[in-house]
Design an enzyme around this catalytic site. Sequence first.
Site, PDB file in Angstrom:
ATOM      1  N   GLY A 206     -15.559 -13.770  45.005  1.00 33.77           N
ATOM      2  CA  GLY A 206     -14.519 -14.821  44.909  1.00 33.77           C
ATOM      3  C   GLY A 206     -15.687 -15.444  45.512  1.00 33.77           C
ATOM      4  N   ARG A 207     -15.290 -16.386  46.224  1.00 36.82           N
ATOM      5  CA  ARG A 207     -16.356 -17.966  46.970  1.00 36.82           C
ATOM      6  C   ARG A 207     -16.664 -16.735  47.629  1.00 36.82           C
ATOM      7  NH1 ARG A 207     -10.983 -18.670  49.383  1.00 36.82           N
ATOM      8  NH2 ARG A 207      -9.651 -20.489  48.866  1.00 36.82           N
ATOM      9  N   ILE A 208     -17.143 -16.079  48.390  1.00 34.18           N
ATOM     10  CA  ILE A 208     -18.459 -15.467  49.535  1.00 34.18           C
ATOM     11  C   ILE A 208     -19.224 -14.883  48.514  1.00 34.18           C
ATOM     12  CG2 ILE A 208     -19.253 -13.956  51.398  1.00 34.18           C
ATOM     13  CD1 ILE A 208     -16.337 -14.238  52.842  1.00 34.18           C
TER      14      ILE A 208
ATOM     15  N   ARG B 205     -15.914  -5.550  55.026  1.00 39.97           N
ATOM     16  CA  ARG B 205     -15.185  -4.826  56.246  1.00 39.97           C
ATOM     17  C   ARG B 205     -15.447  -3.016  56.145  1.00 39.97           C
ATOM     18  NH1 ARG B 205     -12.961  -9.534  57.532  1.00 39.97           N
ATOM     19  NH2 ARG B 205     -11.151  -9.524  58.321  1.00 39.97           N
TER      20      ARG B 205
ATOM     21  N   GLU C 234     -14.560  -0.519  64.559  1.00 43.76           N
ATOM     22  CA  GLU C 234     -14.995  -1.395  65.403  1.00 43.76           C
ATOM     23  C   GLU C 234     -14.308  -1.436  66.417  1.00 43.76           C
ATOM     24  OE1 GLU C 234     -15.192  -5.083  63.080  1.00 43.76           O
ATOM     25  OE2 GLU C 234     -16.263  -4.348  61.697  1.00 43.76           O
TER      26      GLU C 234
ATOM     27  N   HIS D 144     -20.169  -7.962  63.712  1.00 42.45           N
ATOM     28  CA  HIS D 144     -19.375  -8.435  63.526  1.00 42.45           C
ATOM     29  C   HIS D 144     -19.336 -10.175  63.414  1.00 42.45           C
ATOM     30  CE1 HIS D 144     -15.022  -8.558  61.216  1.00 42.45           C
ATOM     31  NE2 HIS D 144     -15.299  -9.597  61.066  1.00 42.45           N
TER      32      HIS D 144
ATOM     33  N   GLY E 104     -20.378 -12.102  61.665  1.00 47.56           N
ATOM     34  CA  GLY E 104     -20.752 -12.911  59.551  1.00 47.56           C
ATOM     35  C   GLY E 104     -20.227 -14.405  59.327  1.00 47.56           C
TER      36      GLY E 104
HETATM   37  C1  8YV Z   1     -13.605 -13.990  61.507  1.00 49.01           C
HETATM   38  C2  8YV Z   1     -13.580 -12.411  59.128  1.00 49.01           C
HETATM   39  O1  8YV Z   1     -14.652 -13.709  62.884  1.00 49.01           O
HETATM   40  O2  8YV Z   1     -12.285 -14.089  58.748  1.00 49.01           O
HETATM   41  C3  8YV Z   1     -12.538 -13.364  58.293  1.00 49.01           C
HETATM   42  O3  8YV Z   1     -12.352 -12.341  57.604  1.00 49.01           O
HETATM   43  O4  8YV Z   1     -14.023 -11.209  58.617  1.00 49.01           O
HETATM   44  C4  8YV Z   1     -14.369 -12.486  60.348  1.00 49.01           C
HETATM   45  O5  8YV Z   1     -15.910 -13.320  59.550  1.00 49.01           O
HETATM   46  C5  8YV Z   1     -12.547 -12.639  62.206  1.00 49.01           C
HETATM   47  O6  8YV Z   1     -11.649 -12.275  60.794  1.00 49.01           O
HETATM   48  C6  8YV Z   1     -11.448 -13.347  62.885  1.00 49.01           C
HETATM   49  O7  8YV Z   1     -10.482 -12.551  63.044  1.00 49.01           O
END
Ligand code: 8YV
Length: 328
Positions: free
Chosen positions: A159-161, A243, A272, A290, A292
Site C-alpha cells: 500500500g502507501r507505506i 503491527r 505492547e 512504536h 513509526g
Molecule cells: C500511530 C500507527 O502512532 O497510525 C498507525 O496505525 O501505527 C501509529 O503510527 C498510532 O496508531 C496512533 O494511534
Amino acid sequence: MSTKRPKVIVTRRLPQAVETRMAELFDVELNFTDVAMDAAALSDALARADVVVPTVTDNLTADVIAAAGPRLKLLANFGTGVDHIDLAAARAKDLVVTNTPGVLTDDTADMVMALILGVARRIGEGEKLLRAGDWRGWSPTGMLGHRVTGKRLGIVGMGRIGQAVAVRARAFGCSIHYHNRHRLPAAAEAALEATYWPTLEAMLARVDLVSLNCPLTPETHHLIDDAALRLMQRHVYLVNVARGGVVDEASLVACLARGGIAGAGLDVFEREPTIDAALLAMPNVALVPHLGSATFEGRLDMGEKVIANIRSWADGHRPPDQVLEGWA
Ligand code: 8YV
C-alpha cells in the site's frame, strides 16, 4: 447534521495545537493525564460522547462498542491502523469510523530504513558498546555488519507505506520484491522496478530483507508464523513496523534463538508495551517503541485529519477518511 458543537472525547494527549483547535471547534473533553483508558473509562467515554477520538492504545472491543450510548455516532481514530476497533460491532451500531491515512506514510517508511540499517549495520549494538565505555578502538574485523546495497527486499503489503519503503530502498540500491493481495498497476510496478510474487511463501524464500507493511486483520494475524519464518534464508533481516500481531512473536523469538534468520528490526510488538524478555537480550534485534509515525510534523497532520473528519461529519458530509467495509 448530527450536532453543531459535538461532544468530543479524546482518549490521549494530542499536540497542544491540535487540542487547542479542538477546544475552539468542539465541546471537547481532553485527557490531561495521558493515561491510556481501560475498558471502564472507554465505556464511560462511549456512553457520553457524540464523537470519541481513540488511538492504538484503546481496545475498542465488541462489548465496549455494543454498550455505547445513543449519542455516539463517530469514532475518529488518531492513527491509520484500526485493528484495535471492532469494525463489525461499530457497523452494527451504525457508527462511522475514520482514520488518518497518508500523513504518516513517509515517517513510517523512514523508520523501516532506519531499522534495516540499524540491524544490518549494528547501530544499536555499537552505541551500547560506546555508552558502556567498552570500545577499545577501531579494528579491521570489529563489529562487521552486512551491506544493504544490492540486497533483495521483500515487501509484504504494498500500500502507501510499502510503496514509500520501495522508493527509499531503491535509493539504497536494493531490488524490490513484493507480495500484496492485489498486484500494482503495471505503471506503478514499472516505476519501482518491482517484482510481484503472487504467493508470500515463494517470495520469503528468495529475499534477503523482509519488511512487513500490511495492516493487521484477521487474514494477516500471525501471517509470519513458524512455517513462514522457516522459509526465510539464514541471512535474512526481518523488519516490522506494521503491527505486532502480524508476527507470531513466540515463533520469531525461537527462530532468532536458533539462528533461523540473522536478525530483526521491530517497532511493534504483540503485547505492547510488554516486550518479550528474550528479544531484549538479543544483540541482533533492533528495538524501538512504536515510533513509526512519531514526528512532530506527523502528529500535527494526524490531528488535522481527525479534525477535518469530525468537521465534515458534523456538517452532514461523509468524512474524507471514512473506513469502509473491507478497509484493509
Ligand atoms: C500511530 C500507527 O502512532 O497510525 C498507525 O496505525 O501505527 C501509529 O503510527 C498510532 O496508531 C496512533 O494511534
